[in-house]
Motif scaffolding. Structure first.
Motif, PDB file in Angstrom:
ATOM      1  N   PHE A   4       0.836  -1.196   0.000  1.00  0.00           N
ATOM      2  CA  PHE A   4       0.000   0.000   0.000  1.00  0.00           C
ATOM      3  C   PHE A   4       0.877   1.254   0.000  1.00  0.00           C
ATOM      4  CE2 PHE A   4      -2.786   2.842   2.737  1.00  0.00           C
ATOM      5  CZ  PHE A   4      -3.694   3.136   1.732  1.00  0.00           C
ATOM      6  N   GLN A   5       1.845   1.302   0.923  1.00  0.00           N
ATOM      7  CA  GLN A   5       2.752   2.451   1.003  1.00  0.00           C
ATOM      8  C   GLN A   5       3.584   2.568  -0.264  1.00  0.00           C
ATOM      9  OE1 GLN A   5       4.673   1.327   4.650  1.00  0.00           O
ATOM     10  NE2 GLN A   5       3.355   2.636   5.899  1.00  0.00           N
ATOM     11  N   ASP A   6       4.050   1.430  -0.779  1.00  0.00           N
ATOM     12  CA  ASP A   6       4.822   1.447  -2.021  1.00  0.00           C
ATOM     13  C   ASP A   6       4.031   2.081  -3.160  1.00  0.00           C
ATOM     14  OD1 ASP A   6       7.082   0.231  -0.976  1.00  0.00           O
ATOM     15  OD2 ASP A   6       6.509  -1.784  -1.619  1.00  0.00           O
ATOM     16  N   LEU A   7       2.766   1.692  -3.288  1.00  0.00           N
ATOM     17  CA  LEU A   7       1.929   2.236  -4.353  1.00  0.00           C
ATOM     18  C   LEU A   7       1.799   3.752  -4.221  1.00  0.00           C
ATOM     19  CD1 LEU A   7      -0.152   1.596  -6.741  1.00  0.00           C
ATOM     20  CD2 LEU A   7      -1.860   1.953  -4.958  1.00  0.00           C
ATOM     21  N   VAL A   8       1.556   4.225  -3.014  1.00  0.00           N
ATOM     22  CA  VAL A   8       1.395   5.664  -2.796  1.00  0.00           C
ATOM     23  C   VAL A   8       2.698   6.388  -3.139  1.00  0.00           C
ATOM     24  CG1 VAL A   8       0.957   7.470  -1.082  1.00  0.00           C
ATOM     25  CG2 VAL A   8      -0.433   5.387  -1.070  1.00  0.00           C
ATOM     26  N   ILE A   9       3.805   5.888  -2.655  1.00  0.00           N
ATOM     27  CA  ILE A   9       5.092   6.550  -2.885  1.00  0.00           C
ATOM     28  C   ILE A   9       5.477   6.532  -4.366  1.00  0.00           C
ATOM     29  CG2 ILE A   9       7.582   6.368  -2.462  1.00  0.00           C
ATOM     30  CD1 ILE A   9       6.841   5.540   0.421  1.00  0.00           C
ATOM     31  N   GLN A  10       5.292   5.401  -5.025  1.00  0.00           N
ATOM     32  CA  GLN A  10       5.702   5.279  -6.429  1.00  0.00           C
ATOM     33  C   GLN A  10       4.808   6.051  -7.393  1.00  0.00           C
ATOM     34  OE1 GLN A  10       5.956   1.064  -7.121  1.00  0.00           O
ATOM     35  NE2 GLN A  10       7.674   0.818  -5.723  1.00  0.00           N
ATOM     36  N   ASN A  11       3.539   6.226  -7.042  1.00  0.00           N
ATOM     37  CA  ASN A  11       2.596   6.855  -7.965  1.00  0.00           C
ATOM     38  C   ASN A  11       2.112   8.229  -7.520  1.00  0.00           C
ATOM     39  OD1 ASN A  11       2.019   4.637 -10.032  1.00  0.00           O
ATOM     40  ND2 ASN A  11       1.849   3.591  -8.075  1.00  0.00           N
ATOM     41  N   GLY A  12       2.487   8.626  -6.309  1.00  0.00           N
ATOM     42  CA  GLY A  12       2.018   9.905  -5.793  1.00  0.00           C
ATOM     43  C   GLY A  12       2.980  11.038  -6.075  1.00  0.00           C
ATOM     44  N   ARG A  13       2.617  12.189  -5.547  1.00  0.00           N
ATOM     45  CA  ARG A  13       3.419  13.402  -5.710  1.00  0.00           C
ATOM     46  C   ARG A  13       3.985  13.793  -4.362  1.00  0.00           C
ATOM     47  NH1 ARG A  13       2.002  18.914  -5.165  1.00  0.00           N
ATOM     48  NH2 ARG A  13      -0.125  18.269  -4.681  1.00  0.00           N
ATOM     49  N   GLU A  14       5.325  13.892  -4.288  1.00  0.00           N
ATOM     50  CA  GLU A  14       5.963  14.268  -3.027  1.00  0.00           C
ATOM     51  C   GLU A  14       5.819  15.768  -2.796  1.00  0.00           C
ATOM     52  OE1 GLU A  14      10.229  13.944  -0.711  1.00  0.00           O
ATOM     53  OE2 GLU A  14       9.559  12.279  -1.978  1.00  0.00           O
ATOM     54  N   GLY A  27     -13.442  21.935   5.369  1.00  0.00           N
ATOM     55  CA  GLY A  27     -14.310  22.569   4.377  1.00  0.00           C
ATOM     56  C   GLY A  27     -13.771  22.519   2.962  1.00  0.00           C
ATOM     57  N   ASP A  28     -12.473  22.202   2.794  1.00  0.00           N
ATOM     58  CA  ASP A  28     -11.890  22.089   1.460  1.00  0.00           C
ATOM     59  C   ASP A  28     -12.339  20.800   0.785  1.00  0.00           C
ATOM     60  OD1 ASP A  28     -10.435  24.393   1.893  1.00  0.00           O
ATOM     61  OD2 ASP A  28      -8.490  23.394   2.076  1.00  0.00           O
ATOM     62  N   SER A  29     -12.128  20.753  -0.508  1.00  0.00           N
ATOM     63  CA  SER A  29     -12.306  19.520  -1.263  1.00  0.00           C
ATOM     64  C   SER A  29     -10.908  18.945  -1.486  1.00  0.00           C
ATOM     65  CB  SER A  29     -12.961  19.844  -2.610  1.00  0.00           C
ATOM     66  OG  SER A  29     -13.074  18.681  -3.383  1.00  0.00           O
ATOM     67  N   ASP A  30     -10.673  17.713  -1.083  1.00  0.00           N
ATOM     68  CA  ASP A  30      -9.367  17.075  -1.266  1.00  0.00           C
ATOM     69  C   ASP A  30      -9.562  15.573  -1.336  1.00  0.00           C
ATOM     70  OD1 ASP A  30      -6.761  15.785  -0.624  1.00  0.00           O
ATOM     71  OD2 ASP A  30      -6.101  17.859  -0.421  1.00  0.00           O
ATOM     72  N   SER A  31      -9.262  14.998  -2.471  1.00  0.00           N
ATOM     73  CA  SER A  31      -9.498  13.569  -2.689  1.00  0.00           C
ATOM     74  C   SER A  31      -8.213  12.750  -2.633  1.00  0.00           C
ATOM     75  CB  SER A  31     -10.193  13.356  -4.034  1.00  0.00           C
ATOM     76  OG  SER A  31      -9.376  13.855  -5.081  1.00  0.00           O
ATOM     77  N   ASN A  32      -7.203  13.261  -1.953  1.00  0.00           N
ATOM     78  CA  ASN A  32      -5.930  12.558  -1.839  1.00  0.00           C
ATOM     79  C   ASN A  32      -5.790  11.801  -0.524  1.00  0.00           C
ATOM     80  OD1 ASN A  32      -4.437  13.418  -4.270  1.00  0.00           O
ATOM     81  ND2 ASN A  32      -4.673  15.450  -3.376  1.00  0.00           N
ATOM     82  N   VAL A  33      -5.048  10.707  -0.589  1.00  0.00           N
ATOM     83  CA  VAL A  33      -4.528  10.088   0.623  1.00  0.00           C
ATOM     84  C   VAL A  33      -3.081  10.556   0.713  1.00  0.00           C
ATOM     85  CG1 VAL A  33      -6.051   8.092   0.664  1.00  0.00           C
ATOM     86  CG2 VAL A  33      -3.929   7.948  -0.590  1.00  0.00           C
ATOM     87  N   TYR A  34      -2.605  10.725   1.945  1.00  0.00           N
ATOM     88  CA  TYR A  34      -1.253  11.228   2.173  1.00  0.00           C
ATOM     89  C   TYR A  34      -0.462  10.242   3.000  1.00  0.00           C
ATOM     90  CZ  TYR A  34      -3.059  15.648   0.471  1.00  0.00           C
ATOM     91  OH  TYR A  34      -3.615  16.620  -0.315  1.00  0.00           O
ATOM     92  N   PHE A  35       0.757   9.968   2.559  1.00  0.00           N
ATOM     93  CA  PHE A  35       1.698   9.127   3.286  1.00  0.00           C
ATOM     94  C   PHE A  35       2.764  10.045   3.869  1.00  0.00           C
ATOM     95  CE2 PHE A  35       5.798   6.878   3.278  1.00  0.00           C
ATOM     96  CZ  PHE A  35       5.506   5.900   4.210  1.00  0.00           C
ATOM     97  N   VAL A  36       3.016   9.940   5.171  1.00  0.00           N
ATOM     98  CA  VAL A  36       4.003  10.786   5.838  1.00  0.00           C
ATOM     99  C   VAL A  36       5.369  10.105   5.736  1.00  0.00           C
ATOM    100  CG1 VAL A  36       4.642  11.974   7.967  1.00  0.00           C
ATOM    101  CG2 VAL A  36       2.214  11.564   7.447  1.00  0.00           C
ATOM    102  N   GLY A  86       9.116  18.337   6.930  1.00  0.00           N
ATOM    103  CA  GLY A  86       8.991  16.947   6.521  1.00  0.00           C
ATOM    104  C   GLY A  86       8.617  16.817   5.067  1.00  0.00           C
ATOM    105  N   ALA A  87       8.220  15.609   4.728  1.00  0.00           N
ATOM    106  CA  ALA A  87       7.794  15.304   3.364  1.00  0.00           C
ATOM    107  C   ALA A  87       6.635  14.331   3.417  1.00  0.00           C
ATOM    108  CB  ALA A  87       8.954  14.692   2.570  1.00  0.00           C
ATOM    109  N   VAL A  88       5.642  14.603   2.580  1.00  0.00           N
ATOM    110  CA  VAL A  88       4.498  13.711   2.446  1.00  0.00           C
ATOM    111  C   VAL A  88       4.333  13.392   0.970  1.00  0.00           C
ATOM    112  CG1 VAL A  88       3.319  14.630   4.479  1.00  0.00           C
ATOM    113  CG2 VAL A  88       2.808  15.588   2.242  1.00  0.00           C
ATOM    114  N   VAL A  89       3.639  12.303   0.709  1.00  0.00           N
ATOM    115  CA  VAL A  89       3.327  11.929  -0.663  1.00  0.00           C
ATOM    116  C   VAL A  89       1.816  11.857  -0.771  1.00  0.00           C
ATOM    117  CG1 VAL A  89       3.605  10.194  -2.467  1.00  0.00           C
ATOM    118  CG2 VAL A  89       5.479  10.619  -0.869  1.00  0.00           C
ATOM    119  N   GLY A  90       1.262  12.592  -1.730  1.00  0.00           N
ATOM    120  CA  GLY A  90      -0.177  12.585  -1.954  1.00  0.00           C
ATOM    121  C   GLY A  90      -0.525  11.779  -3.187  1.00  0.00           C
TER     122      GLY A  90
END
Length: 176
Positions: A4-14, A27-36, A86-90
């Protein structure tokens, strides 16, 4: 690291974050999952009286998203902000769902993640509704001692649901 984490990191945006940087606001619209990847995030609500209530701290290795925004495209019910550099991947949740539909192993990992997420939410609800502030602070120290050392007193107090002054008194009682 999980599939799961691999997929997020490899395909997400840091995204590099600094203290105070919001990934989204209530109140915002945000359809991302974030990995810390590094640092700590804080998820919090702003109550009607303007006070902040912290729902969770998310250290390295954590994954978060607003479930109401991810599942129903509703506005985010809480805000997500960096506490440290820090850094997150969305990653858009739709990409994660599509990948899980194509890979039974990933689908099972996603089910396991959602089960752990639900269990964590239930524990937090129990703590807030059934434990005293002193007991909530002890649970925090037992489960997230490293986080407790990295966030400020005001945030710790908001997390356990007391004022910073009350938290100081709790700390003194625990030491003696």
């Amino acid at each position: 690291m999980s599939k799961f984490q691999d997929l997020v990191i490899q395909n997400g945006r840091e995204i590099a974050v600094r203290p105070g940087d919001h990934l989204f606001n209530q109140g915002d619209s945000d359809s991302n999952v974030y990995f810390v990847k590094s640092g700590i995030l804080k998820a919090y609500y702003i109550r009607a009286d303007g006070k902040e209530h912290i729902k969770s701290f998310l250290p390295e290795g954590s994954i978060i998203g607003s479930m109401v925004a991810l599942v129903d495209d509703d506005p985010c019910s809480f805000s997500l902000v960096a506490v440290e550099d820090g850094a997150v991947v969305g990653l858009p949740f739709s990409r994660l769902k599509e990948a899980a539909r194509q890979d039974i192993g990933l689908a099972n990992v996603l089910i396991d993640f959602l089960s752990v997420y639900g269990k964590r939410k239930e524990r937090r609800e129990y703590e807030l509704l059934s434990l005293s502030p002193e007991e909530r602070y002890s649970v925090l120290l037992e489960g997230m001692h490293d986080v407790a050392e990295r966030v400020n007193q005001a945030d710790l107090a908001a997390y356990i649901g007391v004022t910073p002054q009350a938290l100081s008194r709790i700390k003194r009682r625990i030491k003696s």
